[in-house]
Design a protein around this motif. Structure first.
Motif, PDB file in Angstrom:
ATOM      1  N   LEU A  99       9.282  40.062  36.977  1.00  0.00           N
ATOM      2  CA  LEU A  99       7.880  39.685  37.158  1.00  0.00           C
ATOM      3  C   LEU A  99       7.084  40.270  36.005  1.00  0.00           C
ATOM      4  O   LEU A  99       6.841  41.472  35.936  1.00  0.00           O
ATOM      5  CB  LEU A  99       7.359  40.208  38.507  1.00  0.00           C
ATOM      6  CG  LEU A  99       8.098  39.684  39.744  1.00  0.00           C
ATOM      7  CD1 LEU A  99       7.524  40.317  41.011  1.00  0.00           C
ATOM      8  CD2 LEU A  99       8.015  38.162  39.823  1.00  0.00           C
ATOM      9  N   PHE A 100       6.671  39.408  35.079  1.00  0.00           N
ATOM     10  CA  PHE A 100       6.051  39.871  33.848  1.00  0.00           C
ATOM     11  C   PHE A 100       4.572  40.192  34.021  1.00  0.00           C
ATOM     12  O   PHE A 100       3.844  39.452  34.691  1.00  0.00           O
ATOM     13  CB  PHE A 100       6.194  38.817  32.748  1.00  0.00           C
ATOM     14  CG  PHE A 100       7.578  38.750  32.168  1.00  0.00           C
ATOM     15  CD1 PHE A 100       8.163  39.872  31.603  1.00  0.00           C
ATOM     16  CD2 PHE A 100       8.279  37.558  32.173  1.00  0.00           C
ATOM     17  CE1 PHE A 100       9.443  39.815  31.061  1.00  0.00           C
ATOM     18  CE2 PHE A 100       9.551  37.489  31.628  1.00  0.00           C
ATOM     19  CZ  PHE A 100      10.132  38.621  31.063  1.00  0.00           C
ATOM     20  N   PRO A 101       4.109  41.280  33.390  1.00  0.00           N
ATOM     21  CA  PRO A 101       2.667  41.568  33.377  1.00  0.00           C
ATOM     22  C   PRO A 101       1.928  40.428  32.681  1.00  0.00           C
ATOM     23  O   PRO A 101       2.429  39.852  31.714  1.00  0.00           O
ATOM     24  CB  PRO A 101       2.572  42.862  32.551  1.00  0.00           C
ATOM     25  CG  PRO A 101       3.948  43.423  32.529  1.00  0.00           C
ATOM     26  CD  PRO A 101       4.890  42.262  32.639  1.00  0.00           C
ATOM     27  N   GLU A 102       0.757  40.108  33.191  1.00  0.00           N
ATOM     28  CA  GLU A 102      -0.010  39.001  32.623  1.00  0.00           C
ATOM     29  C   GLU A 102      -0.836  39.473  31.433  1.00  0.00           C
ATOM     30  O   GLU A 102      -1.354  40.584  31.411  1.00  0.00           O
ATOM     31  CB  GLU A 102      -0.931  38.386  33.679  1.00  0.00           C
ATOM     32  CG  GLU A 102      -1.540  37.063  33.271  1.00  0.00           C
ATOM     33  CD  GLU A 102      -0.498  35.965  33.051  1.00  0.00           C
ATOM     34  OE1 GLU A 102      -0.845  34.964  32.393  1.00  0.00           O
ATOM     35  OE2 GLU A 102       0.644  36.114  33.518  1.00  0.00           O
ATOM     36  N   MET A 103      -0.941  38.621  30.412  1.00  0.00           N
ATOM     37  CA  MET A 103      -1.721  38.928  29.221  1.00  0.00           C
ATOM     38  C   MET A 103      -2.592  37.733  28.866  1.00  0.00           C
ATOM     39  O   MET A 103      -2.173  36.585  29.002  1.00  0.00           O
ATOM     40  CB  MET A 103      -0.809  39.237  28.038  1.00  0.00           C
ATOM     41  CG  MET A 103       0.159  40.371  28.269  1.00  0.00           C
ATOM     42  SD  MET A 103       1.195  40.637  26.823  1.00  0.00           S
ATOM     43  CE  MET A 103       2.060  39.065  26.732  1.00  0.00           C
TER      44      MET A 103
END
Length: 315
Positions: free
Chosen positions: A223-227
Motif C-alpha cells: 500500500l503505497f503512500p500517496e503523493m
C-alpha cells in the motif's frame, strides 16, 4: 568578512542546506538490492495521479531494448552483485517490444525479475502470454508480477484509472493467478481508509479471484503512500533520523538505482530513484559505477514517500 549565511530561497532547492539553514539529510550508497529499469513512459491508460505522468502520449522516456539492459547486467557481474532483484516499471512495461526478451536476459543470469504492470491489454496479447509461459517453464520462481490495483473496489479503482480499468485488470490478474505466476498487488492510500480496512477489502478481492496472496504480508500487498505535486512536506535534516527513529540505510536510494533512456538522448543514464526520473539533479551518470554515490534528499518525494511515508518500490 561577513558571517551572514545565505539561505536557499525555496524548499528542497539546495542539496546541502534546508531553507532554514539546517544540514540536509543525505544517503550513502550501500550496494545494490534492486536495480530498476524504466521501460518507457508510454502507457495504455492515463491515471488521475500518476507519479511520473505516464500516458498514451508521454514518450519523454523511450522504450528500452535488450542491448540497453545487458551492459548493466555485465556491471553487476563485475561488481560481484549476483542474484539481484531487477525491477521493471513504466509506463506499462509490456508495451515495450523487447520486454519479454529483457526478462529472459535478467533471469537467465540468475537474477529475479519484478515486473510492475497494470495487467491490462498489453499483458494479455497472445504473443506476450505465450512468451511468458515459455519462460515460466524454466524460470517461474525468478519472475514476479506486481499488479497495480489502486483500490479493491471497481468504483474507486476506476476513479483513478478510468472506466473499464478494473474489469480489464481483473482479467489479467485472473490469468496470471490461474497460470501459476508469482503474483503481488499494489494499492494506494489516497482513499483515507485505515490500513486495517484496506487490507480487509483486498482480502475479500484476493479470495474471490483466487489470487493466493496473503493480504497481511506487506511485501505481497503493498500500500503505497500517496503523493501529489501540490504537497508541502517538511525538509529532512540529519537530526530527523533520531527524531523519527528511522535509518538512512532503509531508504530506497541507499540500495537501488534506476536506468532510463530519455527521448533524443541516444544512450541510457542512471537516476537515483524510481519516482524522480525527470529531475536532472538526481541523474548520476551513465554507468552503475558512476552512480554509486551519495544522494541528497532535496525533493518533496524524498520526504513524502520514503522518509515520512515509509514507502519502497522494492519487494
Amino acid at each position: 568578512m561577513s558571517n551572514l549565511q545565505i539561505l536557499p530561497e525555496t524548499k528542497f532547492s539546495d542539496p546541502h542546506r534546508t531553507m532554514k539553514g539546517e544540514a540536509r539529510a543525505w544517503i550513502k550508497y550501500q550496494g545494490t538490492k534492486t536495480l530498476w529499469f524504466n521501460t518507457g513512459t508510454l502507457c495504455n491508460i492515463e491515471c488521475l495521479n500518476c507519479y511520473i505522468e505516464s500516458s498514451p502520449t508521454n514518450d519523454r522516456l523511450v522504450y528500452l531494448s535488450v542491448d540497453d539492459v545487458v551492459p548493466y547486467l555485465d556491471e553487476l557481474d563485475v561488481a560481484g552483485e549476483h542474484g539481484i532483484e531487477i525491477g521493471f516499471t513504466g509506463g506499462e512495461p509490456f508495451l515495450a517490444p523487447d520486454m519479454v526478451a529483457i526478462i529472459e536476459a535478467v533471469v537467465s543470469r540468475g537474477h529475479t525479475a519484478l515486473v510492475l504492470t497494470n495487467a491490462m491489454k498489453p499483458l494479455m496479447r497472445k504473443r506476450v502470454q505465450s512468451s511468458l509461459k515459455a519462460l515460466q517453464e524454466r524460470y517461474n520462481e525468478q519472475m514476479r508480477f506486481r499488479v497495480s490495483l489502486d483500490h479493491y473496489s471497481e468504483e474507486l479503482h476506476n476513479v483513478e484509472r478510468g472506466r473499464g480499468a478494473f474489469a480489464s485488470a481483473s482479467i489479467g490478474l485472473s490469468w496470471l493467478a490461474a497460470e501459476g505466476f508469482e503474483l503481488d498487488l499494489a494499492g494506494r492510500t489516497v482513499w483515507g481508509e485505515s490500513e486495517e480496512v484496506s487490507r480487509a477489502g483486498y482480502a475479500k478481492l484476493i479470495k474471490d479471484h483466487k489470487l493466493g496472496i496473503d493480504p497481511n504480508d506487506t511485501t505481497r500487498l503493498v500500500l503505497f503512500p500517496e503523493m501529489k505535486g501540490t504537497d508541502d512536506p517538511p525538509e529532512i535534516t540529519n537530526a530527523c533520523w533520531g527524531i523519527l527513529d528511522k535509518s538512512p540505510a532503509d531508504q530506497m536510494c541507499s540500495n537501488s538505482r534506476m536506468i532510463v533512456k530519455r527521448k533524443g538522448a541516444g544512450k541510457t543514464s542512471v537516476v537515483a530513484c524510481t519516482l524522480i526520473p525527470y529531475d536532472e539533479r538526481f541523474e548520476l551518470g551513465n554507468t552503475l559505477e558512476e552512480s554509486r554515490q551519495s544522494v541528497s534528499l532535496n525533493h518533496p518525494y524524498c520526504a513524502t514517500f520514503c522518509v515520512l511515508g515509509g514507502g519502497s518500490c522494492s519487494a
